[in-house]
Structure formats: structure tokens, C-alpha cells
Write a protein that holds these residues in place. Structure first.
Motif: not given
Length: 253
Positions: A94-99, A113-126
Motif C-alpha cells: 500500500g505504499g506505506h506499510y513496511v513489514s 548458539p540460539n536464535s530468535d525471530v520477531n517482526t515489526i509492522l511500520w506505517d511510514s506515513t504515520a
């Protein structure tokens, strides 16, 4: 001798090709780095937000490593702890929702060793982090949307386990920590689509141990947008469409 020199040269070249970290700490107790991919750096607000988070993470781990080395120096005779955090753009919708997928590697000289994964959803307009709530008419805990979502997540995990010949762990026992709640269903991103600017659905990212033994590694569950069509809000209807690109699941570890 010639082969050894060639191998060393190849290793040196590989290291030289690696990008420099955006933040780092190196002491006798720890070596910790944070790396943002180039696409993120094109959005100064996003880059600043994630870099600030990453710096806090390596500072916290550095303090813990220093305290541990002071208390038990013999555990650090062969070297210090290692921490790496990498932020990578998964999709722009949508031009501004960045995963963003945030991958962590931790080696504290344990059994492995260990690892982890997480996510961020960013609104570049807001210029802020958001959740997937705006894309659905309701996302109440144990509500119809979340129940439908979890059902598809488990079906996707079961299919992936079958592909890996890991069907023995496709059980309720390994999925007991998942629940039809936004904060308990898994770290989510908007999956890319064959249609430019759209999302083909949701992908849920799970680190080792989350839904299977360590040896099975990471899992990614995919929920196609069509399965959630009856729950979409007007904004959800605007951003979802198309199909998941071929090979999009190749990044699973």
C-alpha cells in the motif's frame, strides 16, 4: 599450502563483502552488532526507531556479559559472548506499510548458539509501529477472526512439518503456546504478492523451540488473504490481493 592460502583469501573476501554494522560493542566479554538493511535506511524514521531499539538490546546484553565474566571469569577463557541482530524489509504494501523481520543470533558458550525471530509492522506515513488490527473488522481475543487465523496457521505448520518429514511434532503439545490472540499467535508480517503494492496474506514467523524442537529450526506459516476475506475491514480489502510469489517460503531455516 596453496589450497590453504586460497581458502584464507576466500574467507577474507567474504568478510570484506559483509556490510559494516550500524551499531556495535566489542569488549573482552562480548561482541555485539546491529545491522539494518539498505532498504530500511531509505526511511530515516524507521531506521532511527529500529537502531535505537537495537542499541538498547546490545547494551543490555553487554552489561549481562560483563557481569557474568566478573562473576565467573573461567567461562570466558575461550572468548566472549556473541550477539547479532539483523533487521530486514520483507514487504512494502500500500505504499506505506513496511513489514520488517528482526533476526537475533546469540552465542553465550552454551551447548549450542540460539536464535530468535520477531517482526515489526511500520506505517511510514504515520511514522510509527502498528499492528494488523486496522486490516480487520475485529481482532478480539478468542474472537472469530483470531480463531480462523489460528486454524490456518496450524494447518500451514502441519503442511510444512510434513514437507520436512517432521510430522511427529505436528501435535497439540508443540502448539500449546499458540492461542487465538494477537499477542499469542506469532510474530506477523504482510506477505508479498504477485500484484504490486498488495499483500497475499499473513506470514507468521517462529524461532527454534517455538513450535518444534531446536533441530527443526525456524518455521513460517502462511495464511492466504482469501481465507480471511469475510473478516477484512475496508483498509484490509484495499491492501490484500494477488497470490504468494513462488519461492517466497524459501527463506525458512
Amino acid at each position: 599450502m596453496g589450497l590453504a592460502v586460497a581458502c584464507l583469501a576466500s574467507l577474507a573476501a567474504a568478510r570484506a563483502a559483509e556490510p559494516n554494522p550500524d551499531a556495535s560493542i566489542k569488549t573482552k566479554a562480548v561482541e555485539a552488532t546491529v545491522l539494518l538493511d539498505d532498504q530500511m535506511k531509505a526511511d530515516p524514521a524507521l531506521a532511527a526507531d529500529c537502531l535505537a531499539e537495537g542499541r538498547k538490546w546490545i547494551e543490555k546484553n553487554a552489561a549481562e556479559a560483563a557481569a557474568s565474566r566478573k562473576q565467573e571469569p573461567q567461562l570466558f577463557r575461550d572468548g566472549g559472548w556473541t550477539f547479532e541482530r539483523k533487521y530486514s524489509v520483507r514487504s512494502v504494501v500500500g505504499g506505506h506499510y513496511v513489514s520488517i523481520v528482526r533476526f537475533d543470533y546469540m552465542d553465550t558458550r552454551g551447548a549450542h548458539p540460539n536464535s530468535d525471530v520477531n517482526t515489526i509492522l511500520w506505517d511510514s506515513t504515520a511514522k510509527k509501529r502498528i499492528s494488523i488490527r486496522p486490516f480487520f473488522t475485529e481482532t478480539a481475543d478468542n474472537g472469530p477472526t483470531m480463531k480462523a487465523m489460528l486454524k490456518d496457521v496450524i494447518a500451514s505448520l502441519n503442511a510444512e512439518k510434513k514437507k520436512r518429514d517432521a510430522g511427529d511434532t505436528a501435535t497439540a503439545e508443540w502448539y500449546k503456546d499458540l492461542a487465538p490472540k494477537l499477542l499469542k499467535i506469532g510474530a506477523v508480517t504482510l506477505a508479498p504478492s504477485t500484484v504490486s503494492g498488495k499483500s497475499s496474506g499473513l506470514t507468521f514467523h517462529y524461532p527454534p523451540y517455538a513450535v518444534g524442537p531446536y533441530a527443526e529450526g525456524e518455521y513460517v506459516a502462511f495464511v492466504p488473504w482469501e481465507d480471511l476475506k469475510s473478516y477484512l475491514s475496508p483498509e484490509g480489502n484495499a491492501i490484500f490481493g494477488g497470490a504468494r510469489p513462488k519461492g517466497d517460503d524459501d527463506g525458512q531455516r
